[in-house]
Design an enzyme around this catalytic site. Structure first.
Site, PDB file in Angstrom:
ATOM      1  N   ASP A  50     -77.798 -82.564  53.335  1.00  0.00           N
ATOM      2  CA  ASP A  50     -77.828 -83.802  54.126  1.00  0.00           C
ATOM      3  C   ASP A  50     -78.722 -83.681  55.366  1.00  0.00           C
ATOM      4  O   ASP A  50     -79.468 -84.610  55.690  1.00  0.00           O
ATOM      5  CB  ASP A  50     -76.414 -84.271  54.493  1.00  0.00           C
ATOM      6  N   THR A  51     -78.700 -82.532  56.041  1.00  0.00           N
ATOM      7  CA  THR A  51     -79.553 -82.372  57.226  1.00  0.00           C
ATOM      8  C   THR A  51     -81.035 -82.413  56.854  1.00  0.00           C
ATOM      9  O   THR A  51     -81.882 -82.709  57.689  1.00  0.00           O
ATOM     10  CB  THR A  51     -79.253 -81.050  57.951  1.00  0.00           C
ATOM     11  N   GLY A  79     -68.258 -82.122  55.464  1.00  0.00           N
ATOM     12  CA  GLY A  79     -67.423 -81.724  56.594  1.00  0.00           C
ATOM     13  C   GLY A  79     -66.019 -82.276  56.596  1.00  0.00           C
ATOM     14  O   GLY A  79     -65.286 -82.136  57.586  1.00  0.00           O
ATOM     15  N   GLU A  83     -77.145 -72.583  55.572  1.00  0.00           N
ATOM     16  CA  GLU A  83     -76.808 -72.850  56.971  1.00  0.00           C
ATOM     17  C   GLU A  83     -76.549 -71.552  57.730  1.00  0.00           C
ATOM     18  O   GLU A  83     -75.923 -70.622  57.204  1.00  0.00           O
ATOM     19  CB  GLU A  83     -75.570 -73.737  57.062  1.00  0.00           C
ATOM     20  N   ARG A 129     -70.974 -92.358  56.160  1.00  0.00           N
ATOM     21  CA  ARG A 129     -72.424 -92.375  56.354  1.00  0.00           C
ATOM     22  C   ARG A 129     -73.024 -93.471  55.479  1.00  0.00           C
ATOM     23  O   ARG A 129     -72.956 -93.406  54.258  1.00  0.00           O
ATOM     24  CB  ARG A 129     -72.976 -91.006  55.963  1.00  0.00           C
ATOM     25  N   SER A 144     -66.567 -81.956  50.982  1.00  0.00           N
ATOM     26  CA  SER A 144     -67.966 -82.329  51.147  1.00  0.00           C
ATOM     27  C   SER A 144     -68.138 -83.040  52.465  1.00  0.00           C
ATOM     28  O   SER A 144     -67.201 -83.630  53.006  1.00  0.00           O
ATOM     29  CB  SER A 144     -68.415 -83.248  49.999  1.00  0.00           C
ATOM     30  N   GLU A 156     -72.922 -71.209  55.586  1.00  0.00           N
ATOM     31  CA  GLU A 156     -72.595 -71.805  54.294  1.00  0.00           C
ATOM     32  C   GLU A 156     -73.859 -72.007  53.480  1.00  0.00           C
ATOM     33  O   GLU A 156     -74.976 -71.847  53.984  1.00  0.00           O
ATOM     34  CB  GLU A 156     -71.879 -73.147  54.476  1.00  0.00           C
TER      35      GLU A 156
END
Length: 391
Positions: free
Chosen positions: A283-284, A158, A264, A361, A156, A276
């Site tokens: 998140d983006t 990245g 994505e 994050r 998750s 993906e």
């Protein structure tokens, strides 16, 4: 149809991170009851949910116990690392799994969703191969060529992803991918490196009884395989937006169910290439907390409850930038929030994570402006003004 929908519903959220937290807030605004489940105490979504449970979501027995205890109307996965075979069982018992148990199983591992898109649906993807040993990875890397990208099939945010420039870097990439892997699989995917102009997320909203709809595309930038900033709208041609929508619909139709999907893509000079997919808020897509009339969490909620979505309106060019921790700490405080919030059309969301470690994050800065470039600059400035200190 919508007049027959009864609220509140009892929702069980599997994974209680920052995206889950915003989803819980959206759900509770319509009076729903939410159980937040994660592997550690005081996760962000637990802080706003009606109740919380700490379990291993890779344990079928733990999942059985928590579902039997609460008897939810809907089970909503927020992460990949879940014993998905158990979700199939719950679905067979009549509990709705979002978007479906099969979709969650497909998207839990990068290999399954890649095979669905490329092999079954004929969608253009990066060239790829799998490896379960370092030797297999070396062979695959030489076939695909350099540079290439190596990442765990299940992770998750990245984690475990790296770009391999030459053969001498392969062992390091293998070790990093295995360290970043979630779940109980030791398998990596290696992909050709795409020379893209921009990476985008197309938030795709699949509805039970209405057409699939889309948010304006979101551009994003990654480091270490993890999103650092995003902006909306992404500046790509109408033709490429349409091509991305067609691919997103093809893949999400194959997965079924309802809810928001973060799809994505790599956008090159000539192509739209599927990368993906996440069957949940992305998140983006946190940029939608400031950019749209309905943010991605509200859209997800409406879609899964079967509530109407009359329109999606983009208020203004907007951007998000992450607030990252730089050190490990068991007790954290934030400074600089007031300075960040002193600028017009800037907002800060702090996630409430109880501990920090490098690159974790911890929050996000959001900004609106007249152009995406201005919005990005404002969001980055605000994120840099917020500092995390040990308290």
């Amino acid at each position: 149809m919508s007049s027959s929908i009864k609220l509140p519903k009892k929702l069980m959220l599997l994974g209680a991170g920052e995206l889950g937290k915003e989803f819980v807030i959206a759900a509770q605004r319509l009076g729903n009851y939410v159980i937040a489940v994660d592997r550690y105490e005081n996760a962000p979504a637990m802080q706003v949910a009606d109740c919380a449970e700490v379990i291993s979501m890779l344990s079928a027995d733990d999942l059985e116990a928590v579902v039997s205890k609460h008897q939810p109307d809907l089970i909503i996965p927020e992460i990949e690392a879940i014993r998905t075979e158990k979700l199939v069982e719950f679905e067979q018992r009549g509990i709705t799994v979002i978007p479906t148990a099969a979709a969650t199983n497909y998207t839990m591992n990068r290999d399954r969703i890649r095979e669905l898109a490329h092999t079954q649906l004929g969608v253009r993807t990066a060239k790829y191969a799998y490896a379960s040993t370092l030797g297999e990875l070396i062979t695959a890397a030489e076939e695909i060529g350099f540079p290439n990208v190596v990442k765990p099939v299940m992770s998750s945010s990245g984690k475990g992803q790296s770009v391999v420039s030459e053969k001498g870097d392969i062992e390091k990439a293998w070790n990093y991918a295995i360290e970043g892997s979630r779940g109980d699989t030791q398998k990596v995917i290696i992909e050709e490196f795409i020379d893209f102009e921009i990476e985008i997320t197309l938030l795709t909203i699949k509805q039970w009884h209405a057409p699939t709809i889309y948010c304006p595309p979101i551009g994003h930038r990654q480091e270490r395989g993890d999103y650092q900033e995003s902006w909306q709208p992404a500046e790509i041609s109408p033709e490429k937006i349409l091509a991305a929508e067609e691919i997103a619909k093809k893949v999400t139709d194959a997965l079924g169910g309802a809810g928001i999907f973060g799809v994505e893509f790599f956008i090159t000079k000539d192509e739209v290439i599927f990368s993906e997919l996440s069957p949940r808020p992305h998140d983006t897509g946190m940029v939608t907390l400031i950019s749209q009339n309905l943010n991605e969490f509200e859209l997800h909620l409406r879609a899964i409850l079967g509530l109407p979505i009359p329109n999606i309106e983009l208020f203004a060019p907007s951007a998000s930038a992450v607030i990252l921790a730089s050190a490990k700490s068991e007790a954290i405080s934030f400074v600089g929030v007031a300075e960040a919030l002193s600028e017009k059309d800037v907002d800060i969301k702090l996630f409430g994570k109880p501990t920090s470690h490098p690159f974790r994050r911890m929050g996000v800065a959001l900004a609106k402006a007249n152009t995406t470039q201005e919005a990005r600059a404002k969001a980055i400035k605000a994120a840099n003004q917020v500092r995390i200190i040990s308290s």
